[in-house]
Scaffold this motif. Sequence first.
Motif, PDB file in Angstrom:
ATOM      1  N   ARG A 177       0.857  -1.231  -0.034  1.00 27.75           N
ATOM      2  CA  ARG A 177      -0.053  -0.017  -0.046  1.00 27.75           C
ATOM      3  C   ARG A 177       0.758   1.113   0.233  1.00 27.75           C
ATOM      4  N   PHE A 178       0.130   2.320  -0.469  1.00 26.57           N
ATOM      5  CA  PHE A 178       0.891   3.541  -0.294  1.00 26.57           C
ATOM      6  C   PHE A 178       0.233   4.197   1.020  1.00 26.57           C
ATOM      7  N   GLU A 179       0.938   4.859   1.886  1.00 25.98           N
ATOM      8  CA  GLU A 179       0.436   5.556   3.000  1.00 25.98           C
ATOM      9  C   GLU A 179       0.282   7.102   2.865  1.00 25.98           C
ATOM     10  N   GLU A 180       1.235   7.552   1.923  1.00 21.77           N
ATOM     11  CA  GLU A 180       1.061   9.225   1.705  1.00 21.77           C
ATOM     12  C   GLU A 180       0.688   9.642   0.210  1.00 21.77           C
ATOM     13  N   PHE A 181      -0.510  10.129   0.370  1.00 26.84           N
ATOM     14  CA  PHE A 181      -1.126  10.728  -1.019  1.00 26.84           C
ATOM     15  C   PHE A 181      -2.030  11.928  -0.781  1.00 26.84           C
ATOM     16  N   THR A 182      -2.399  12.542  -1.673  1.00 28.12           N
ATOM     17  CA  THR A 182      -3.548  13.518  -1.853  1.00 28.12           C
ATOM     18  C   THR A 182      -4.328  13.271  -3.122  1.00 28.12           C
ATOM     19  N   GLY A 183      -5.518  13.592  -3.054  1.00 25.13           N
ATOM     20  CA  GLY A 183      -6.105  13.479  -4.202  1.00 25.13           C
ATOM     21  C   GLY A 183      -7.708  14.049  -4.028  1.00 25.13           C
ATOM     22  N   GLY A 184      -8.402  14.032  -5.043  1.00 20.88           N
ATOM     23  CA  GLY A 184      -9.801  14.435  -4.912  1.00 20.88           C
ATOM     24  C   GLY A 184     -10.450  14.159  -6.300  1.00 20.88           C
ATOM     25  N   ALA A 185     -11.672  14.703  -6.348  1.00 15.92           N
ATOM     26  CA  ALA A 185     -12.610  14.560  -7.493  1.00 15.92           C
ATOM     27  C   ALA A 185     -13.501  15.787  -7.665  1.00 15.92           C
ATOM     28  N   HIS A 186     -13.928  15.909  -8.864  1.00 17.47           N
ATOM     29  CA  HIS A 186     -15.072  16.794  -9.284  1.00 17.47           C
ATOM     30  C   HIS A 186     -16.225  15.683  -9.719  1.00 17.47           C
ATOM     31  N   LEU A 187     -17.249  15.657  -8.869  1.00 18.97           N
ATOM     32  CA  LEU A 187     -18.485  14.855  -9.334  1.00 18.97           C
ATOM     33  C   LEU A 187     -19.293  15.524  -9.947  1.00 18.97           C
ATOM     34  N   ASP A 188     -19.986  14.976 -11.124  1.00 16.88           N
ATOM     35  CA  ASP A 188     -21.308  15.799 -11.593  1.00 16.88           C
ATOM     36  C   ASP A 188     -22.137  14.587 -11.817  1.00 16.88           C
ATOM     37  N   GLY A 189     -23.202  14.661 -11.021  1.00 19.80           N
ATOM     38  CA  GLY A 189     -24.175  13.513 -10.747  1.00 19.80           C
ATOM     39  C   GLY A 189     -25.239  13.487 -11.906  1.00 19.80           C
TER      40      GLY A 189
END
Length: 185
Positions: free
Chosen positions: A38-50
Amino acid sequence: MSTVSRPAELTGDYVFDTARTRIAFVARHTLSTRVRGRFEEFTGGAHLDGDRPSQSRAWLTIRATSIRTGNRQRDKLLRGKFLDVDGHPTLTFTSTRVVPVDEARYQVTGDLDVRGVSRPVTLDAVLTGSESDARGDLRVAFRGGATIDREDWGVNWNASTTLMIAPKVLLEFDVTATREAPCAS
């Protein structure tokens, strides 16, 4: 907590909750054993358009030195010989296309950059839940993965490595993300 049931209610910008998210992999080693990491350090995000899922997008940046398999010697080898963390400190994924399969399943295609090599990857993603927590923050959860050939990114130590470690690697993720509050005008 309340469950969100309509896709339109999910629209917004999200940040991955790193305490509740798992970015992992499975590789087959000699004698058909599996190495899980596994990787323990990360950043991320998303834009969801329902309403228009194809307009959704996601991104992830992983700190390569955070790789963990439960074996210090193997982790050191993965950081140095395989991932070259000194020359390439991050792994990134940036989506380029989202295709809904049904109301809960999506194919997310994007560019995966490892060791300075960028290649397209299609992830199978499943929306496993959404709810508002006690503070009213909306959380969504996705799980999924893809199988890649690590050699496509130059993730190889030497010629004998392929004899010891299969080139196919299963990437897995369980993501929980929290919707960001809209900015006040």
